[in-house]
Design an enzyme around this catalytic site. Structure first.
Site, short mmCIF file in Angstrom:
data_model
loop_
_atom_site.label_atom_id
_atom_site.label_comp_id
_atom_site.label_asym_id
_atom_site.label_seq_id
_atom_site.Cartn_x
_atom_site.Cartn_y
_atom_site.Cartn_z
N GLU A 109 -5.24 -8.60 0.83
CA GLU A 109 -5.84 -8.27 2.14
C GLU A 109 -7.31 -7.95 1.91
OE1 GLU A 109 -4.09 -5.13 4.56
OE2 GLU A 109 -2.07 -5.78 4.03
N GLU A 148 0.81 -1.22 0.00
CA GLU A 148 0.00 0.00 0.00
C GLU A 148 0.86 1.28 0.00
OE1 GLU A 148 -2.84 -0.03 3.19
OE2 GLU A 148 -3.90 -1.76 2.39
C1 BGP Z 1 -3.99 -2.12 5.65
C2 BGP Z 1 -2.58 -2.40 6.07
C3 BGP Z 1 -2.44 -3.32 7.22
C4 BGP Z 1 -3.55 -3.27 8.25
C5 BGP Z 1 -4.93 -3.11 7.62
C6 BGP Z 1 -6.05 -2.80 8.60
O1 BGP Z 1 -4.08 -0.82 5.18
O2 BGP Z 1 -1.83 -2.97 5.00
O3 BGP Z 1 -1.17 -3.14 7.76
O4 BGP Z 1 -3.25 -2.47 9.30
O5 BGP Z 1 -4.95 -2.11 6.64
O6 BGP Z 1 -6.18 -1.43 8.82
P1 BGP Z 1 -6.05 -0.76 10.24
O7 BGP Z 1 -4.99 -1.52 10.96
O8 BGP Z 1 -5.68 0.64 10.00
O9 BGP Z 1 -7.40 -0.90 10.87
#
Ligand code: BGP
Length: 458
Positions: A360, A162
């Site tokens: 993801e 990302e």
């Molecule tokens: C994505 C990232 C992850 C993870 C996930 C969940 O953007 O790649 O590292 O953190 O989001 O989001 P958050 O942890 O901000 O709730």
């Protein structure tokens, strides 16, 4: 109805070094920022408090196996491997990553490895982070070192996770260090990240390593409020800024001409060097990881821009709260399952149907203890979330999209950037105090789905 997936479909989950491993010698921007502004982090919990993967990797890999993963993505920590970012390689880190990679392979779980998942070594940030081209070179060296050390056993590499997020968080919207609000600097950071990516791809090709290389992008399909041309234009600009600013260089080898023209007209383009275009053209990938959490709904602006205000993407659109949208209230993100299908169709129709997978997708929920039944979190909502997304993914595949797998965020509840342990995403519940791990209902559901390579749903 039975939803069956193609043979050798990748079933697994994703995590990252900083969010799971625990303390290390090399400082990152997160350690530095947390030490100075702990109030920025939910309940004052910082990146030192993790599921201690550095110690428990063997147990955790057993758990991955129990969940019938055939693949698993994590990242290498640049700051653990090379504590000052550019100097000596830390032999303990090499041992650690060798053990993890070997154990995964031995257990039949294909390692997918990311090189940069938001965790900039502090020594590199001190010299300007991604604003400095020396950091691009330091990253390319780091990538080369990783390929040389692990490239014989890691066959799926991802240069960045990302990459737009550190741009947004660090240089536009103030949710990552260094908390700058300056579009031109943001554009420079984004541009240099693309150059760093391309250098890593170039090195990978030159070394004739055994596997493939890609990148993980969070794609947020941009939906206009209406088909009114002003709304459609607003959605187009949002798409250019947040998706195509990375998608086009890595799949087409060049930036969208209208994005370049737009930034040029506002004098926001980063400084370029004559050979950059050739380098970017060499950064084309073999495999795209798609992180999908939420769509982006936009409308045209109703008010004029304040010309004195800092230049921002929002000069061209407003976000649109669609009535009746389904929300994940804990994270404040809309849940829109068909988005996963729309992303795949866009890739199929406009980008030559590249090899890709969902790297993801996930749902962070607060206070999951309230769902404990007989000692186990009964997260039916997560099972619904996954199966609905998988149904749309299945439709995409049946219509010819080249999607090769589905990884969930995440394996064990982990530390999340500023939210720390507020929202839990895991297939496995983590008791932060005792470090006890307990498989949730969704973990069992996923294990069965992966084993059968299919699931049933009405
Ligand atoms: C994505 C990232 C992850 C993870 C996930 C969940 O953007 O790649 O590292 O953190 O989001 O989001 P958050 O942890 O901000 O709730």
């Amino acid at each position: 109805m039975k939803y069956a997936f193609p043979d050798n479909f990748w079933w697994g989950s994703a995590s990252s070094a900083l969010q799971t491993e625990g303390a290390r010698e090399g400082e990152t921007t997160w350690d530095y920022w947390f030490a100075r502004e702990p109030n920025r982090f939910h309940n004052g919990v910082g990146p030192q408090q993790t599921s201690t993967f550095y110690q428990q990797w063997k147990t955790d890999i057993q758990l991955l196996k129990q969940l019938n993963h055939n693949s698993f993505r994590t990242s290498i920590s640049w700051a653990r491997l090379i504590p000052d970012g550019i100097g000596e390689v830390n032999p303990e880190a090499v041992d650690f990553y060798n053990q993890v990679i070997d154990e995964l392979n031995e257990q039949g779980i294909t390692p997918f490895i990311t090189l940069f998942h938001f965790d900039m070594p502090m020594a590199m940030q001190e010299i300007g982070g991604w604003e400095n081209r020396d950091v691009v070179d330091a990253y390319a060296r780091y990538a080369q070192i990783c390929f040389d050390l692990f490239g014989d056993r890691v066959l799926h590499w991802f240069t960045f996770n990302e990459p737009i997020v550190p741009v947004e968080g660090g240089y536009l919207y103030d949710f990552h260090y260094p908390n700058v609000v300056d579009f031109r600097r943001a554009a420079t950071v984004a541009y240099h990240t693309v150059l760093a990516h391309a250098k890593a791809v170039q090195a990978y090709r030159a070394g004739h390593y055994a596997g493939e290389i890609g990148i993980v992008l969070n794609l947020t399909p941009s939906y206009p409020r209406s088909q009114n041309p002003a709304d459609v234009k607003a959605a187009h600009v949002a798409d250019l800024m947040f998706n195509r600013s990375f998608l086009d260089p890595v799949l087409r080898g060049e930036y969208p001409a209208d994005l370049v023209a737009l930034l040029k007209s506002y004098d926001q383009l980063p400084a370029c060097k004559p050979d950059d275009g050739f380098l970017i053209a060499e950064g084309k990938i073999d495999l795209l990881g798609i992180n999908y959490y939420q769509p982006r709904r936009v409308k045209c602006r109703d008010s004029a821009v304040n010309p004195q205000a800092p230049f921002m993407p929002e000069w061209f659109f407003d976000s649109y709260e669609m009535p009746g949208r389904k929300m994940n209230p804990y994270r404040g993100w809309e849940i829109y399952e068909p988005g996963i299908y729309d992303i795949l169709v866009n890739l199929r129709d406009n980008y030559g149907n590249p090899r890709c997978f969902i790297s993801e997708n996930g749902m962070g929920v607060e206070n999951e203890q309230r769902f404990i039944e007989n000692g186990q979190i009964n997260d039916q909502y997560r099972i619904e979330f996954i199966s609905e997304h998988l149904a749309w993914l299945h439709k995409g595949i049946s219509e010819g999209c080249n999607c090769l797998g589905y990884h969930m965020w995440t394996f064990i509840d982990n530390w999340s950037w500023c939210n720390a342990y507020k929202n839990r995403y895991g297939f496995i519940q983590l008791d932060l105090k005792t470090q006890q791990r307990t498989i949730k209902k969704s973990g069992e559901w996923f294990a069965a789905t992966a084993l059968n390579n299919s699931f049933d749903r009405e």
